[in-house]
Design an enzyme around this catalytic site. Structure first.
Site, PDB file in Angstrom:
ATOM      1  CB  ILE A 121      -1.020   0.012   1.160  1.00 37.96           C
ATOM      2  CG1 ILE A 121      -0.354  -0.248   2.512  1.00 37.96           C
ATOM      3  CG2 ILE A 121      -2.127  -0.999   0.927  1.00 37.96           C
ATOM      4  CD1 ILE A 121      -1.271  -0.018   3.701  1.00 37.96           C
ATOM      5  N   PRO A 122       1.555   1.515  -1.126  1.00 38.52           N
ATOM      6  CG  PRO A 122       2.152   1.736  -3.376  1.00 38.52           C
ATOM      7  CD  PRO A 122       1.547   0.773  -2.382  1.00 38.52           C
ATOM      8  CG  HIS A 123       0.815   5.886   1.694  1.00 32.77           C
ATOM      9  ND1 HIS A 123       1.011   4.554   1.967  1.00 32.77           N
ATOM     10  CD2 HIS A 123       1.268   6.550   2.776  1.00 32.77           C
ATOM     11  CE1 HIS A 123       1.555   4.420   3.168  1.00 32.77           C
ATOM     12  NE2 HIS A 123       1.722   5.612   3.674  1.00 32.77           N
ATOM     13  N   GLY A 124       1.423   8.589  -1.375  1.00 29.00           N
ATOM     14  CA  GLY A 124       2.138   9.844  -1.446  1.00 29.00           C
ATOM     15  C   GLY A 124       1.204  11.000  -1.160  1.00 29.00           C
TER      16      GLY A 124
END
Length: 150
Positions: free
Chosen positions: A66-69
């Protein structure tokens, strides 16, 4: 507010991506977010995702990342989802390769942090459910992915 339904756009879902690396799948997903108008600068957002990646693992186990930016290039909070044809290398809590990527795009605004926490919380709950995971891993089309989150 049902964050999952509000932030899930079928046009930002990629089924059976042939990406062979983290970078490839992230670029593919960010491009989809750009196409739906959630992100206006793909390179800037990718940089912000990698800043977050450098702060700790986003592979949560069971083949899920669950990558996020949080980024000024994000116009509307959104989620992109990709299932992969072949699992890829990703830093993960259980050292398993990744088969499902759920990318969060969050605005860099005061309420962005709150939306981000809500998104993480609701999606993590869903992704912690074995039935949801099995449905995602077995999905052959966008409708099946959307249905897995209902």
């Amino acid at each position: 507010m049902a964050v999952v339904q509000e932030t899930l756009n079928p046009k930002a879902i990629i089924v059976n991506s042939i990406a062979t690396s983290k970078d490839e799948v992230l670029k593919e997903m960010i491009h989809q977010l750009n196409l739906i108008g959630a992100v206006d600068d793909e390179e800037e957002f990718l940089k912000d995702v990698y800043v977050r990646e450098s702060q700790g693992m986003t592979g949560i186990g069971n083949g899920v990342a669950i990558p996020h930016g949080k980024s000024v290039s994000v116009k509307d909070p959104a989620v992109a989802i990709a299932t992969l044809d072949d699992p890829i290398e990703w830093e993960s809590l259980d050292d398993q390769k990744i088969q499902i990527v759920v990318l969060f795009a969050v605005t860099d605004s005061p309420d962005g942090a709150q939306v981000h926490l809500k998104m993480l919380s609701e999606f993590a709950k869903k992704l912690g459910d074995d039935d949801v995971l099995d449905a995602l891993k077995g999905a052959n089309n966008i409708d099946e992915i959307v249905a897995a989150f209902d």
